[in-house]
Design an enzyme around this catalytic site. Structure first.
Site, mmCIF file in Angstrom:
data_model
loop_
_atom_site.group_PDB
_atom_site.id
_atom_site.type_symbol
_atom_site.label_atom_id
_atom_site.label_comp_id
_atom_site.label_asym_id
_atom_site.label_seq_id
_atom_site.Cartn_x
_atom_site.Cartn_y
_atom_site.Cartn_z
ATOM 1 N N HIS A 140 0.868 -1.188 0.000
ATOM 2 C CA HIS A 140 0.000 0.000 0.000
ATOM 3 C C HIS A 140 0.906 1.240 0.000
ATOM 4 O O HIS A 140 2.012 1.195 0.532
ATOM 5 C CB HIS A 140 -0.858 -0.053 1.263
ATOM 6 C CG HIS A 140 -1.879 1.016 1.409
ATOM 7 N ND1 HIS A 140 -1.589 2.273 1.881
ATOM 8 C CD2 HIS A 140 -3.216 1.026 1.167
ATOM 9 C CE1 HIS A 140 -2.689 2.998 1.926
ATOM 10 N NE2 HIS A 140 -3.698 2.271 1.501
ATOM 11 N N ASP A 217 2.969 -4.402 7.995
ATOM 12 C CA ASP A 217 1.785 -3.577 7.821
ATOM 13 C C ASP A 217 0.577 -4.510 7.947
ATOM 14 O O ASP A 217 0.254 -5.257 7.023
ATOM 15 C CB ASP A 217 1.844 -2.912 6.431
ATOM 16 C CG ASP A 217 0.531 -2.235 6.054
ATOM 17 O OD1 ASP A 217 -0.461 -2.362 6.802
ATOM 18 O OD2 ASP A 217 0.495 -1.591 4.984
ATOM 19 N N GLN A 220 -4.693 -4.866 6.856
ATOM 20 C CA GLN A 220 -5.733 -5.756 6.315
ATOM 21 C C GLN A 220 -5.750 -7.118 6.996
ATOM 22 O O GLN A 220 -6.490 -8.011 6.570
ATOM 23 C CB GLN A 220 -5.532 -5.943 4.794
ATOM 24 C CG GLN A 220 -5.693 -4.677 3.992
ATOM 25 C CD GLN A 220 -7.118 -4.119 4.041
ATOM 26 O OE1 GLN A 220 -8.072 -4.810 4.412
ATOM 27 N NE2 GLN A 220 -7.272 -2.865 3.658
ATOM 28 N N LYS A 243 -10.411 -0.489 10.692
ATOM 29 C CA LYS A 243 -10.580 -1.704 9.878
ATOM 30 C C LYS A 243 -10.857 -2.916 10.769
ATOM 31 O O LYS A 243 -10.928 -4.044 10.313
ATOM 32 C CB LYS A 243 -9.330 -1.949 9.024
ATOM 33 C CG LYS A 243 -9.094 -0.860 7.964
ATOM 34 C CD LYS A 243 -7.942 -1.247 7.066
ATOM 35 C CE LYS A 243 -7.328 -0.091 6.318
ATOM 36 N NZ LYS A 243 -8.128 0.482 5.251
ATOM 37 N N CYS A 381 -4.915 2.847 -3.579
ATOM 38 C CA CYS A 381 -3.640 3.218 -2.926
ATOM 39 C C CYS A 381 -2.572 2.143 -3.118
ATOM 40 O O CYS A 381 -1.757 1.883 -2.212
ATOM 41 C CB CYS A 381 -3.824 3.501 -1.437
ATOM 42 S SG CYS A 381 -4.923 4.863 -1.115
HETATM 43 N N1 C6P Z 1 -6.331 0.746 2.934
HETATM 44 C C1 C6P Z 1 -8.187 0.458 1.421
HETATM 45 O O1 C6P Z 1 -9.294 0.760 0.976
HETATM 46 P P1 C6P Z 1 -4.875 3.912 7.313
HETATM 47 O O2 C6P Z 1 -5.438 4.785 6.244
HETATM 48 O O3 C6P Z 1 -3.665 4.507 7.946
HETATM 49 O O4 C6P Z 1 -5.886 3.427 8.286
HETATM 50 O O5 C6P Z 1 -4.391 2.559 6.587
HETATM 51 C C2 C6P Z 1 -3.502 2.634 5.508
HETATM 52 C C3 C6P Z 1 -3.288 1.278 4.926
HETATM 53 C C4 C6P Z 1 -2.043 0.707 5.042
HETATM 54 N N2 C6P Z 1 -1.797 -0.536 4.594
HETATM 55 C C5 C6P Z 1 -2.759 -1.264 3.992
HETATM 56 C C6 C6P Z 1 -2.447 -2.652 3.532
HETATM 57 C C7 C6P Z 1 -4.047 -0.724 3.825
HETATM 58 O O6 C6P Z 1 -4.991 -1.452 3.229
HETATM 59 C C8 C6P Z 1 -4.308 0.596 4.268
HETATM 60 C C9 C6P Z 1 -5.648 1.239 4.043
HETATM 61 C C10 C6P Z 1 -7.660 1.236 2.602
HETATM 62 O O7 C6P Z 1 -7.522 -0.458 0.953
HETATM 63 C C11 C6P Z 1 -7.699 2.698 2.329
HETATM 64 S S1 C6P Z 1 -6.667 3.164 0.989
#
Ligand code: C6P
Length: 423
Positions: A140, A217, A220, A243, A381
């Site tokens: 991401h 990370d 997910q 999430k 993203c």
């Molecule tokens: N992905 C998606 O629709 P934040 O925004 O900080 O809570 O998470 C960022 C992030 C980082 N790593 C991964 C693997 C992610 O999936 C995400 C967030 C969302 O896929 C929003 S782009």
């Protein structure tokens, strides 16, 4: 993932017998009980954010109704109660991750901030010209850009481990990138674009065998895979509350105390200090050294309530149900004429990405929205993933344990409508 119609029928039987009582669980989520464009809401954008159960909403409401106060500062009763609730939430996160100590649990805004914290406080002092940071091609943007900026600043280099046509990491190539100049490996547990579950244990073992620390990370993964950071032996693990059925604006960075103790603060100001004079400041102990300013108290309490809720459902049972939905959706969506699935790894999280011949993903999502179905469309993203698969964007359905097989059917009917409209 190949699913036979026998397996699908078995899953239907289990649902009918109420072994995983999805219909009862749905009652815990008030937002699901609404219509959009005159159709019942089918919420399949759970990888972007999950919906919140009543228990989480109630915990936040309780805080603001009865206990609202700042933490770690007041001696009055409300401040004591707020501090206790905030620290209880940290304890819940510690247990959830099976971290060795609450000192290793840092509340942050989310995964993005957690990764920035590590890049700043861990990466910046350790990276120099010629050094390398190893990522995978499925990261991401939040696990690319902080490292890229740091590498640019330090004259270091990003090395990217390739993925195959299924969206799986090519492990041998990854291993080849681990060199004496590698300062850190930063890798997604589960890809948000492809659903791929990375072989974390192997990755961490391979990196550690060469003395290289690993940041995971887990944005997910945390809501879908039982975590044990001690068993995994990762050095850092990041995830977002929103999430995980919790509120937005709160997340967690787990870090091994041995690293966190060595790291300078990320942000500075109130709460992260021990003493301040104009000559010198000394810093607070862990984890407060990394929590500058008034934290998201209600968010942490809400996240704690989300963890309790997930425990009450049973994370393993929830994940098994999501896997059944994924298998059913993979079979049904994959059979829609013109659909190409993007991300067919053997081990996947509940993410189903696809494109449809001759139709832009934004048009797919717009037509589905009119049917009440919420999916995400775009580069999600993860632009390098789009480039790898030769598509400008994808449509993505992502599942939570409150989704049903009937909702998958509505998605498929919606996709057939997309076909009709766009020929
Ligand atoms: N992905 C998606 O629709 P934040 O925004 O900080 O809570 O998470 C960022 C992030 C980082 N790593 C991964 C693997 C992610 O999936 C995400 C967030 C969302 O896929 C929003 S782009």
């Amino acid at each position: 993932m190949n699913t036979t119609s026998t397996e699908v029928a078995a899953a239907a039987g289990r649902e009918a017998r109420g072994e995983f009582d999805v219909w009862r669980i749905r009652e815990d989520f008030p937002v699901l009980r609404q219509t959009v464009h005159g159709k019942p809401l089918v919420y399949l954008d759970n990888a972007a954010t999950t919906q919140k159960p009543r228990a989480v909403i109630a915990a936040i409401d309780r805080f603001y109704t009865a206990d609202c106060s700042n933490v770690h500062r007041g001696v009055h009763l409300l401040s004591e109660r707020a501090t206790m609730a905030y620290e209880e939430a940290r304890g819940k996160v510690r247990r959830f991750l099976n971290a060795a100590s609450e000192r290793e649990i840092i509340f942050v805004r989310g995964t993005t901030e957690a990764i920035n914290l590590v890049a700043h406080s861990f990466g910046r002092p350790r990276l120099g010209p010629g050094d390398e940071v190893v990522l995978t091609h499925m990261e991401h943007h939040s696990n690319i850009v902080p490292w890229q900026l740091l590498c640019e600043e330090k004259g270091a280099r990003l090395r990217v481990a390739p993925i195959d046509d299924r969206g799986e990491l090519i492990f041998e190539e990854f291993e080849r990138l681990l060199r004496p100049c590698t300062r850190i490996v930063a890798v997604a547990h589960v890809s948000n674009a492809l659903g791929t579950v990375n072989p974390l244990r192997r990755i961490i073992e391979a990196a550690h065998a060469r003395g290289i620390p690993v940041l995971v990370d887990g944005a997910q993964a945390a809501a879908h895979i039982r975590l044990d950071v001690q068993d995994l032996d990762c050095d850092f693990y990041a995830f977002s509350g929103h999430k995980l059925y919790g509120p937005s604006g709160i997340g967690v960075l787990y870090g091994k105390a041995s690293w966190l103790e060595q790291m300078p603060p990320y942000q500075s100001g109130g709460d992260m200090i021990r003493t301040v004079s104009f000559e010198k400041t000394t810093f607070n102990e862990l984890p407060y050294k990394f929590e500058a300013g008034t934290p998201n108290i209600a968010g942490a309490i809400g996240l704690g309530a989300a963890i309790d809720y997930l425990d009450s459902i049973g994370l393993e049972q929830a994940a098994a149900w999501e896997q059944e939905l994924l298998a059913y959706a993979t079979e049904r969506v994959g059979a829609v004429p013109g659909v190409r699935l993007i991300g067919t790894a053997r081990e996947k999280g509940a993410v189903l990405s696809f494109v449809m011949e001759g139709v832009h993903p934004h048009d797919i999502a717009t037509v589905l929205d009119r049917q009440g179905v919420a999916v995400r469309a775009g580069h999600v993203c993860a632009q390098p993933v789009m480039e790898r698969f030769g598509v400008p964007a994808i449509a993505r359905a992502s599942f939570a344990f409150y989704n049903t097989r009937e909702e998958v059917d509505v998605l498929v009917t919606g996709l057939q409508k997309v076909r009709e409209i766009f020929g």
